[in-house]
Design a protein around this motif. Structure first.
Motif, PDB file in Angstrom:
ATOM      1  N   ARG A   8      78.479 -60.017  24.480  1.00 39.55           N
ATOM      2  CA  ARG A   8      78.764 -61.376  24.967  1.00 39.55           C
ATOM      3  C   ARG A   8      77.719 -62.370  24.461  1.00 39.55           C
ATOM      4  O   ARG A   8      78.044 -63.485  24.049  1.00 39.55           O
ATOM      5  N   ALA A  49      78.387 -65.477  21.819  1.00 36.77           N
ATOM      6  CA  ALA A  49      78.016 -66.854  22.150  1.00 36.77           C
ATOM      7  C   ALA A  49      77.148 -67.457  21.050  1.00 36.77           C
ATOM      8  O   ALA A  49      77.361 -68.607  20.638  1.00 36.77           O
ATOM      9  N   ASP A  51      78.366 -71.347  20.928  1.00 33.50           N
ATOM     10  CA  ASP A  51      79.078 -71.791  22.120  1.00 33.50           C
ATOM     11  C   ASP A  51      78.132 -71.788  23.318  1.00 33.50           C
ATOM     12  O   ASP A  51      77.975 -70.764  23.998  1.00 33.50           O
ATOM     13  N   ASP A 103      78.433 -73.162  26.209  1.00 30.60           N
ATOM     14  CA  ASP A 103      79.111 -72.930  27.487  1.00 30.60           C
ATOM     15  C   ASP A 103      79.303 -71.441  27.763  1.00 30.60           C
ATOM     16  O   ASP A 103      79.317 -71.020  28.919  1.00 30.60           O
ATOM     17  N   ALA A 104      79.446 -70.638  26.717  1.00 31.25           N
ATOM     18  CA  ALA A 104      79.625 -69.189  26.895  1.00 31.25           C
ATOM     19  C   ALA A 104      78.391 -68.546  27.514  1.00 31.25           C
ATOM     20  O   ALA A 104      78.492 -67.495  28.151  1.00 31.25           O
ATOM     21  N   ASP A 136      76.930 -69.496  30.060  1.00 28.65           N
ATOM     22  CA  ASP A 136      77.081 -69.519  31.515  1.00 28.65           C
ATOM     23  C   ASP A 136      77.582 -68.176  32.041  1.00 28.65           C
ATOM     24  O   ASP A 136      77.316 -67.830  33.190  1.00 28.65           O
ATOM     25  N   GLU A 137      78.293 -67.440  31.223  1.00 30.40           N
ATOM     26  CA  GLU A 137      78.833 -66.135  31.610  1.00 30.40           C
ATOM     27  C   GLU A 137      77.945 -64.978  31.150  1.00 30.40           C
ATOM     28  O   GLU A 137      78.285 -63.814  31.358  1.00 30.40           O
ATOM     29  N   VAL A 138      76.829 -65.299  30.500  1.00 30.38           N
ATOM     30  CA  VAL A 138      75.941 -64.266  29.940  1.00 30.38           C
ATOM     31  C   VAL A 138      74.558 -64.303  30.578  1.00 30.38           C
ATOM     32  O   VAL A 138      73.982 -63.263  30.871  1.00 30.38           O
ATOM     33  N   LYS A 191      69.427 -72.754  27.704  1.00 27.63           N
ATOM     34  CA  LYS A 191      70.539 -73.199  26.855  1.00 27.63           C
ATOM     35  C   LYS A 191      70.097 -74.344  25.938  1.00 27.63           C
ATOM     36  O   LYS A 191      70.468 -74.376  24.763  1.00 27.63           O
TER      37      LYS A 191
END
Length: 147
Positions: A10, A14, A19, A21-22, A24-26, A49
């Motif tokens: 992941r 990203a 990305d 925004d990706a 946020d999930e990592v 970020k």
């Protein structure tokens, strides 16, 4: 059967997609980022970020060339946690860089600690100088902050 990508996959996706925004999930909300050119770490998902967005500009011809997984201990604690390492190559101001992204994971599978290591020394110095310029231009610093 649905296969869920691991944290390294992941994180890699990203970075390769650039990305933000990706992440946020990592990245864990309280992620700690140990930079190869700054003594004190960056803390918190939004700050990390921002720094990663500048790294993506400073690194030229960035590519991952390997992946390792296992376990390791975080910088601030002695506990052993799942860890994954992504090996990369890039250039900074025309200098070849060889480095690794070390990802230490929490129980939820999110990256709680990110440590980047680079070689050779000339590339580390070029990275420091390029990141200083990028941070000043982005308004994240008013002068040299990476020493």
């Amino acid at each position: 059967m649905v296969v869920v990508p691991n944290a390294a996959e992941r994180f890699r996706a990203a970075v390769e997609a650039r990305d933000l925004d990706a992440f946020d999930e990592v990245l864990a909300p309280d992620v700690t980022f140990h930079s190869p050119v700054k003594f004190s770490p960056f803390r918190g998902r939004e700050v990390v970020k921002q720094v990663l967005s500048l790294v993506m500009v400073v690194f030229e011809d960035f590519r991952y060339v390997g992946e390792l997984d296992g376990s390791g201990s975080r910088a601030d604690e002695g506990d052993v946690v799942p860890a994954e390492v992504l090996v990369f190559r890039a250039t900074v101001d025309g200098l070849a860089v060889h480095g690794i992204d070390m990802l230490h994971l929490g129980d939820d599978g999110l990256v709680e600690e990110l440590t980047v290591m680079l070689r050779p020394l000339s590339a580390v110095q070029a990275m420091r100088d390029a990141m200083n310029r990028a941070m000043v231009e982005a308004g994240m610093a008013s002068a040299s902050v990476l020493s």
